[in-house]
Scaffold this motif. Structure first.
Motif, PDB file in Angstrom:
ATOM      1  N   MET A  82       0.838  -1.179   0.000  1.00  0.00           N
ATOM      2  CA  MET A  82       0.000   0.000   0.000  1.00  0.00           C
ATOM      3  C   MET A  82       0.886   1.247   0.000  1.00  0.00           C
ATOM      4  SD  MET A  82      -2.736   1.244   2.878  1.00  0.00           S
ATOM      5  CE  MET A  82      -3.937   0.014   2.456  1.00  0.00           C
ATOM      6  N   ASN A  83       0.597   2.179  -0.887  1.00  0.00           N
ATOM      7  CA  ASN A  83       1.349   3.421  -0.945  1.00  0.00           C
ATOM      8  C   ASN A  83       0.679   4.440  -0.017  1.00  0.00           C
ATOM      9  OD1 ASN A  83       2.516   5.876  -1.585  1.00  0.00           O
ATOM     10  ND2 ASN A  83       2.752   5.358  -3.744  1.00  0.00           N
ATOM     11  N   TYR A  84       1.302   4.682   1.142  1.00  0.00           N
ATOM     12  CA  TYR A  84       0.697   5.559   2.133  1.00  0.00           C
ATOM     13  C   TYR A  84       0.655   7.019   1.676  1.00  0.00           C
ATOM     14  CZ  TYR A  84       0.538   1.724   5.386  1.00  0.00           C
ATOM     15  OH  TYR A  84       0.247   0.533   5.983  1.00  0.00           O
ATOM     16  N   ASN A  85       1.598   7.447   0.839  1.00  0.00           N
ATOM     17  CA  ASN A  85       1.557   8.822   0.340  1.00  0.00           C
ATOM     18  C   ASN A  85       0.268   9.082  -0.446  1.00  0.00           C
ATOM     19  OD1 ASN A  85       4.013   9.577   1.451  1.00  0.00           O
ATOM     20  ND2 ASN A  85       5.154   8.830  -0.323  1.00  0.00           N
ATOM     21  N   ILE A  86      -0.133   8.138  -1.262  1.00  0.00           N
ATOM     22  CA  ILE A  86      -1.378   8.285  -2.031  1.00  0.00           C
ATOM     23  C   ILE A  86      -2.577   8.158  -1.106  1.00  0.00           C
ATOM     24  CG2 ILE A  86      -2.821   7.213  -3.805  1.00  0.00           C
ATOM     25  CD1 ILE A  86      -0.197   6.489  -5.272  1.00  0.00           C
ATOM     26  N   LEU A  87      -2.538   7.200  -0.166  1.00  0.00           N
ATOM     27  CA  LEU A  87      -3.642   7.014   0.771  1.00  0.00           C
ATOM     28  C   LEU A  87      -3.856   8.278   1.605  1.00  0.00           C
ATOM     29  CD1 LEU A  87      -5.792   5.219   2.094  1.00  0.00           C
ATOM     30  CD2 LEU A  87      -4.006   4.416   3.652  1.00  0.00           C
ATOM     31  N   PHE A  88      -2.792   8.836   2.176  1.00  0.00           N
ATOM     32  CA  PHE A  88      -2.914  10.052   2.980  1.00  0.00           C
ATOM     33  C   PHE A  88      -3.462  11.211   2.147  1.00  0.00           C
ATOM     34  CE2 PHE A  88       0.524   8.637   6.151  1.00  0.00           C
ATOM     35  CZ  PHE A  88      -0.433   8.214   7.050  1.00  0.00           C
ATOM     36  N   LYS A  89      -2.969  11.352   0.927  1.00  0.00           N
ATOM     37  CA  LYS A  89      -3.433  12.423   0.047  1.00  0.00           C
ATOM     38  C   LYS A  89      -4.938  12.300  -0.204  1.00  0.00           C
ATOM     39  CE  LYS A  89      -2.355  14.573  -4.377  1.00  0.00           C
ATOM     40  NZ  LYS A  89      -1.555  14.501  -5.586  1.00  0.00           N
ATOM     41  N   ASN A  90      -5.405  11.091  -0.451  1.00  0.00           N
ATOM     42  CA  ASN A  90      -6.836  10.855  -0.683  1.00  0.00           C
ATOM     43  C   ASN A  90      -7.662  11.095   0.587  1.00  0.00           C
ATOM     44  OD1 ASN A  90      -6.303  10.193  -3.323  1.00  0.00           O
ATOM     45  ND2 ASN A  90      -6.259   7.999  -2.936  1.00  0.00           N
ATOM     46  N   ILE A  91      -7.130  10.683   1.728  1.00  0.00           N
ATOM     47  CA  ILE A  91      -7.846  10.867   2.987  1.00  0.00           C
ATOM     48  C   ILE A  91      -7.945  12.351   3.336  1.00  0.00           C
ATOM     49  CG2 ILE A  91      -7.643  10.545   5.488  1.00  0.00           C
ATOM     50  CD1 ILE A  91      -6.745   7.662   4.923  1.00  0.00           C
ATOM     51  N   ILE A  92      -6.868  13.093   3.183  1.00  0.00           N
ATOM     52  CA  ILE A  92      -6.865  14.518   3.524  1.00  0.00           C
ATOM     53  C   ILE A  92      -7.907  15.280   2.716  1.00  0.00           C
ATOM     54  CG2 ILE A  92      -5.494  16.634   3.375  1.00  0.00           C
ATOM     55  CD1 ILE A  92      -3.081  14.976   4.275  1.00  0.00           C
ATOM     56  N   LEU A 110      -7.154  14.897  15.927  1.00  0.00           N
ATOM     57  CA  LEU A 110      -7.336  13.450  15.899  1.00  0.00           C
ATOM     58  C   LEU A 110      -8.634  13.186  15.156  1.00  0.00           C
ATOM     59  CD1 LEU A 110      -6.560  10.564  16.768  1.00  0.00           C
ATOM     60  CD2 LEU A 110      -7.840  10.979  18.890  1.00  0.00           C
ATOM     61  N   TRP A 111      -8.573  12.330  14.140  1.00  0.00           N
ATOM     62  CA  TRP A 111      -9.721  12.080  13.280  1.00  0.00           C
ATOM     63  C   TRP A 111      -9.995  10.584  13.214  1.00  0.00           C
ATOM     64  CZ3 TRP A 111      -9.542  13.119   7.294  1.00  0.00           C
ATOM     65  CH2 TRP A 111     -10.843  13.053   6.760  1.00  0.00           C
ATOM     66  N   PHE A 112     -11.196  10.186  13.597  1.00  0.00           N
ATOM     67  CA  PHE A 112     -11.671   8.809  13.445  1.00  0.00           C
ATOM     68  C   PHE A 112     -12.530   8.786  12.191  1.00  0.00           C
ATOM     69  CE2 PHE A 112     -11.179   9.445  18.035  1.00  0.00           C
ATOM     70  CZ  PHE A 112     -10.342   8.393  18.345  1.00  0.00           C
ATOM     71  N   LEU A 113     -12.155   7.986  11.202  1.00  0.00           N
ATOM     72  CA  LEU A 113     -12.884   7.975   9.953  1.00  0.00           C
ATOM     73  C   LEU A 113     -12.920   6.594   9.323  1.00  0.00           C
ATOM     74  CD1 LEU A 113     -10.903   9.099   6.897  1.00  0.00           C
ATOM     75  CD2 LEU A 113      -9.779   9.054   9.099  1.00  0.00           C
ATOM     76  N   LYS A 114     -13.865   6.447   8.416  1.00  0.00           N
ATOM     77  CA  LYS A 114     -13.956   5.247   7.584  1.00  0.00           C
ATOM     78  C   LYS A 114     -13.583   5.674   6.174  1.00  0.00           C
ATOM     79  CE  LYS A 114     -17.081   1.616   6.049  1.00  0.00           C
ATOM     80  NZ  LYS A 114     -18.454   1.083   6.136  1.00  0.00           N
ATOM     81  N   TYR A 115     -12.628   4.945   5.595  1.00  0.00           N
ATOM     82  CA  TYR A 115     -12.204   5.237   4.229  1.00  0.00           C
ATOM     83  C   TYR A 115     -11.976   3.921   3.504  1.00  0.00           C
ATOM     84  CZ  TYR A 115      -9.600   6.970   0.256  1.00  0.00           C
ATOM     85  OH  TYR A 115      -9.192   7.250  -1.022  1.00  0.00           O
ATOM     86  N   ASP A 116     -12.620   3.757   2.385  1.00  0.00           N
ATOM     87  CA  ASP A 116     -12.444   2.555   1.560  1.00  0.00           C
ATOM     88  C   ASP A 116     -12.710   1.281   2.385  1.00  0.00           C
ATOM     89  OD1 ASP A 116     -11.991   1.389  -0.908  1.00  0.00           O
ATOM     90  OD2 ASP A 116      -9.825   1.197  -0.575  1.00  0.00           O
ATOM     91  N   ASN A 117     -13.811   1.295   3.173  1.00  0.00           N
ATOM     92  CA  ASN A 117     -14.241   0.178   4.019  1.00  0.00           C
ATOM     93  C   ASN A 117     -13.248  -0.202   5.116  1.00  0.00           C
ATOM     94  OD1 ASN A 117     -16.801  -0.191   2.877  1.00  0.00           O
ATOM     95  ND2 ASN A 117     -15.888  -1.288   1.157  1.00  0.00           N
TER      96      ASN A 117
END
Length: 157
Positions: free
Chosen positions: A1-11, A51-58
């Motif tokens: 998993m590419n965390y840079n892309i994941l973080f960018k999408n989450i932000i 601090l953020w609790f979220l659901k992303y991509d299940n």
């Protein structure tokens, strides 16, 4: 998993946050109780974050966010926190926190289960934060889990 892309999408999913979201209304409630006193909350010094609790991509995440002076998100960090999925409803639950080593002091609720938190009185925030900690968070004592705490509170003048 590419965390840079994941973080960018989450932000990109973070709901609007502005400077007023970090302010309390220190006025007393409109009603007078027999023993109603001002409440003092001692927010510790340390790095102020979100601090953020979220659901992303299940998947369910607890993420710590750095904010700049313009309240724009800088860096993102995953945090191991045991929490109930209900906190991720809608856009999730967002809290203003202070980071102290392996602990987070929960200072204020900004979003709660997808809804902008509307209560203005500091006393209400502290009661709701205490309720959140007791009912939705499981503070696991393990070195990979960060501990969530409430600030020191008293009613003395």
């Amino acid at each position: 998993m590419n965390y840079n892309i994941l973080f960018k999408n989450i932000i990109q999913k973070i709901p609007p946050i502005n400077k007023n979201d970090f302010l309390y209304n220190y006025q007393r409630n409109n009603y007078k109780e027999k023993n109603d006193k001002n409440i003092n909350v001692y927010i510790p010094s340390g790095k102020k974050m979100i601090l953020w609790f979220l659901k992303y991509d299940n998947n369910y995440y607890s993420i710590l966010l750095d904010l700049d002076n313009n309240f724009k998100v800088g860096k993102c960090y995953f945090q191991y926190i045991s929490f109930k999925e209900i906190l991720t409803n809608g856009c999730g639950t967002i809290l203003w926190v202070t980071k102290l080593n392996d602990q987070l002091s929960l200072n204020k609720i900004i979003y709660y289960q997808g809804e902008k938190y509307k209560k203005k009185i500091i006393k209400n925030h502290m009661y709701d934060i205490k309720y959140l900690l007791e009912n939705y968070i499981n503070n696991i004592k393990n070195s990979i889990f960060i501990q969530l705490k409430i600030p020191y509170i008293n009613n003395n003048l």
